[in-house]
Design a protein around this motif. Structure first.
Motif, mmCIF file in Angstrom:
data_model
loop_
_atom_site.group_PDB
_atom_site.id
_atom_site.type_symbol
_atom_site.label_atom_id
_atom_site.label_comp_id
_atom_site.label_asym_id
_atom_site.label_seq_id
_atom_site.Cartn_x
_atom_site.Cartn_y
_atom_site.Cartn_z
ATOM 1 N N UNK A 157 0.848 -1.186 0.000
ATOM 2 C CA UNK A 157 0.000 0.000 0.000
ATOM 3 C C UNK A 157 0.884 1.237 0.000
ATOM 4 N N UNK A 158 0.723 2.092 -0.998
ATOM 5 C CA UNK A 158 1.394 3.381 -1.025
ATOM 6 C C UNK A 158 0.472 4.438 -0.458
ATOM 7 N N UNK A 159 0.925 5.159 0.571
ATOM 8 C CA UNK A 159 0.042 6.097 1.249
ATOM 9 C C UNK A 159 0.774 7.412 1.540
ATOM 10 N N UNK A 160 0.076 8.302 2.238
ATOM 11 C CA UNK A 160 0.600 9.650 2.435
ATOM 12 C C UNK A 160 1.879 9.684 3.253
ATOM 13 N N UNK A 161 2.128 8.653 4.068
ATOM 14 C CA UNK A 161 3.304 8.631 4.928
ATOM 15 C C UNK A 161 4.339 7.593 4.519
ATOM 16 N N UNK A 162 4.143 6.938 3.377
ATOM 17 C CA UNK A 162 5.137 5.977 2.929
ATOM 18 C C UNK A 162 4.535 4.725 2.356
ATOM 19 N N UNK A 163 5.050 3.588 2.816
ATOM 20 C CA UNK A 163 4.719 2.290 2.242
ATOM 21 C C UNK A 163 4.414 1.307 3.357
ATOM 22 N N UNK A 164 3.303 0.574 3.216
ATOM 23 C CA UNK A 164 2.939 -0.469 4.167
ATOM 24 C C UNK A 164 2.741 -1.771 3.415
ATOM 25 N N UNK A 165 3.114 -2.879 4.043
ATOM 26 C CA UNK A 165 2.955 -4.196 3.439
ATOM 27 C C UNK A 165 2.083 -5.048 4.356
ATOM 28 N N UNK A 166 0.996 -5.575 3.803
ATOM 29 C CA UNK A 166 0.131 -6.503 4.520
ATOM 30 C C UNK A 166 0.371 -7.897 3.973
ATOM 31 N N UNK A 167 0.739 -8.828 4.847
ATOM 32 C CA UNK A 167 1.052 -10.185 4.443
ATOM 33 C C UNK A 167 -0.198 -11.050 4.569
ATOM 34 N N UNK A 168 -0.637 -11.622 3.463
ATOM 35 C CA UNK A 168 -1.847 -12.414 3.451
ATOM 36 C C UNK A 168 -1.644 -13.793 4.039
ATOM 37 N N UNK A 169 -2.723 -14.329 4.667
ATOM 38 C CA UNK A 169 -2.649 -15.673 5.223
ATOM 39 C C UNK A 169 -3.301 -16.715 4.316
ATOM 40 N N UNK A 170 -3.778 -16.291 3.136
ATOM 41 C CA UNK A 170 -4.397 -17.214 2.196
ATOM 42 C C UNK A 170 -5.855 -17.469 2.477
ATOM 43 N N UNK A 171 -6.388 -16.932 3.562
ATOM 44 C CA UNK A 171 -7.785 -17.149 3.924
ATOM 45 C C UNK A 171 -8.532 -15.833 4.097
ATOM 46 N N UNK A 172 -7.992 -14.750 3.561
ATOM 47 C CA UNK A 172 -8.642 -13.455 3.627
ATOM 48 C C UNK A 172 -8.192 -12.579 4.773
ATOM 49 N N UNK A 173 -7.278 -13.046 5.619
ATOM 50 C CA UNK A 173 -6.742 -12.248 6.712
ATOM 51 C C UNK A 173 -5.335 -11.766 6.400
ATOM 52 N N UNK A 174 -4.848 -10.827 7.196
ATOM 53 C CA UNK A 174 -3.537 -10.230 6.954
ATOM 54 C C UNK A 174 -2.776 -10.043 8.258
ATOM 55 N N UNK A 175 -1.448 -10.137 8.161
ATOM 56 C CA UNK A 175 -0.531 -9.733 9.207
ATOM 57 C C UNK A 175 0.109 -8.419 8.763
ATOM 58 N N UNK A 176 0.158 -7.453 9.657
ATOM 59 C CA UNK A 176 0.841 -6.207 9.333
ATOM 60 C C UNK A 176 2.340 -6.480 9.243
ATOM 61 N N UNK A 177 2.888 -6.284 8.052
ATOM 62 C CA UNK A 177 4.296 -6.546 7.830
ATOM 63 C C UNK A 177 5.115 -5.278 7.858
ATOM 64 N N UNK A 178 6.019 -5.153 6.910
ATOM 65 C CA UNK A 178 6.976 -4.056 6.903
ATOM 66 C C UNK A 178 6.280 -2.722 6.664
ATOM 67 N N UNK A 179 6.879 -1.659 7.194
ATOM 68 C CA UNK A 179 6.414 -0.293 6.963
ATOM 69 C C UNK A 179 7.626 0.590 6.741
ATOM 70 N N UNK A 180 7.633 1.330 5.643
ATOM 71 C CA UNK A 180 8.734 2.229 5.315
ATOM 72 C C UNK A 180 8.240 3.659 5.378
ATOM 73 N N UNK A 181 8.940 4.495 6.123
ATOM 74 C CA UNK A 181 8.637 5.908 6.149
ATOM 75 C C UNK A 181 9.240 6.592 4.940
ATOM 76 N N UNK A 182 8.390 7.006 3.999
ATOM 77 C CA UNK A 182 8.834 7.636 2.756
ATOM 78 C C UNK A 182 7.974 8.865 2.489
ATOM 79 N N UNK A 183 8.438 9.760 1.622
ATOM 80 C CA UNK A 183 7.539 10.828 1.182
ATOM 81 C C UNK A 183 6.285 10.220 0.558
#
Length: 426
Positions: free
Chosen positions: A117-143
């Motif tokens: 996900x590219x957003x106003x404060x950088x980059x977020x990665x949601x890791x899927x579990x294959x069943x429709x759920x997600x684990x909050x993964x890496x987050x990068x602070x970027x413009x």
């Protein structure tokens, strides 16, 4: 043939996802300092509903029909079927910031589809579990990130990301480690040009056929496209820049001529057209080969072989006349406009109903919905609008719950912002 439609379904509608993620598609929408925030969470995110169970809004559909085998199809029977569109209620999966870009892929190599996900404060990665759920993964602070694309950009086998920033008009390659985490590389100026610029959309593929992925970016402010070619792994050389018409916004790559090299299509809002550019191996740049007329004010473009004839076709989200243009690649491109709904802003191509025909999905910013056009060769069924979060401006598709049917993620760059997920619920 009609289409079966439902969101949430009747009482007793079951939702039993399982398996692993499948093919995915992004929409086409589409800085100087970087920092990594490795604050990952090991807990799985259970998305929150963004609205009550409701029926979809249909532009022209029936609420029930028979399948091609004569079977009655019903949302909630758990079977699925051709031309059946059934989704669980829209669920919020990211609420931290307004979001402008989405990129689905399996970033951690576990066989389940993830979402960047590219957003106003950088980059977020949601890791899927294959069943429709997600684990909050890496987050990068970027413009602020305006566009994202996936590729192999540093010479190893792990998937990488490239982000376009509107705050300082640069690109950042985030090198994937292979476990769902990323390391941001030094910012890349667009062809070495100083601000102001406005990188609006990205495309990544091996344009020059040297075995390494390259980057194309649309600069909306100077109405040009730029290509950056990968030399040594992870190093990019500004190799080409050229005009692409007035008010460019979206970009897509495909094969639009007779050679085997990828070409580009760029949407021109001012000209109500898509500029087609072929890669010239002799000059290591692109040259204009055609301008395809589409509906008024195209905001985004996508390309794929829609009719199975071996050549890539084009789709545009025409924001000024509330339509989608589908231009098949025959003897040239001739577009057909399809009503879509209020303010189309992004478009993606995917097989949503698992019938081996590619369909079209569009973000409707003016309807707080996404619209799905199912293909029914040799034509298309009417658009079906499915409610989601407010002001969706970017979309991506994939199979996040592993049921073999297409799911849809929508992002909003509006004040409330965020990302919502529509999971198939047959």
């Amino acid at each position: 043939m009609g289409v079966v439609v439902g969101v949430g379904g009747p009482a007793g509608c079951k939702h039993e996802p399982g398996g692993t993620g499948g093919e995915s598609s992004t929409g086409a929408g589409s800085s100087s300092s970087t920092g990594a925030d490795s604050g990952s969470s090991s807990s799985t995110t259970t998305p929150d509903d963004t609205g009550p169970h409701t029926s979809t809004t249909t532009l022209e559909t029936s609420s029930g029909s028979s399948s091609t085998t004569g079977e009655e199809l019903h949302c909630g029977d758990g079977r699925g079927g051709v031309h059946e569109l059934c989704f669980a209620p829209s669920q919020a999966i990211f609420v931290e910031a307004p979001a402008a870009a989405l990129a689905p892929a399996d970033f951690d190599g576990d066989g389940a589809l993830d979402l960047a996900i590219g957003h106003a404060d950088g980059l977020a990665v949601l890791l899927g579990d294959g069943a429709g759920g997600f684990v909050h993964g890496d987050a990068l602070g970027l413009p602020g990130v305006l566009a994202l694309a996936v590729g192999q950009l540093d010479g190893d086998d792990a998937l990488d990301l490239v982000a376009a920033h509107g705050d300082d008009d640069t690109l950042t390659v985030a090198a994937g480690v292979g476990d769902g985490t990323f390391v941001p590389m030094a910012p890349i100026a667009i062809l070495g040009m100083p601000p102001p610029a406005s990188p609006a959309a990205l495309a990544v593929t091996d344009f020059d056929d040297d075995g390494d992925d390259d980057i194309a970016v649309v600069d909306a402010l100077d109405a040009r496209a730029h290509a950056l070619f990968q030399g040594p792994p992870g190093e990019f050389v500004a190799g080409w820049s050229g005009p692409v018409g007035g008010s460019p916004g979206g970009i897509a790559h495909g094969r639009f001529d007779d050679d085997t090299l990828p070409d580009l299509a760029v949407s021109n809002r001012a000209g109500s057209s898509l500029a087609l550019l072929r890669f010239d191996d002799g000059t290591s740049g692109f040259e204009a080969i055609d301008s395809v007329l589409v509906g008024a004010g195209p905001r985004a473009a996508a390309a794929a072989d829609l009719d199975g004839d071996g050549t890539d076709d084009l789709v545009s989200a025409d924001g000024d006349d509330d339509s989608i243009s589908i231009a098949l690649h025959g003897d040239g491109f001739a577009h057909v406009a399809h009503p879509a709904g209020a303010q189309p802003r992004d478009v993606a191509i995917a097989d949503i109903d698992n019938d081996d025909q590619l369909d079209v999905v569009v973000a409707l910013a003016g309807a707080n919905a996404v619209a799905v056009l199912l293909q029914d060769q040799p034509g298309w069924l009417a658009a079906v609008a499915v409610p989601t979060l407010a002001l969706p401006t970017a979309i991506a598709t994939g199979d996040w719950n592993g049921d073999g049917l297409g799911d849809i993620a929508a992002a909003s760059a509006g004040r409330a912002g965020g990302v919502a997920l529509l999971l198939s619920d047959p």
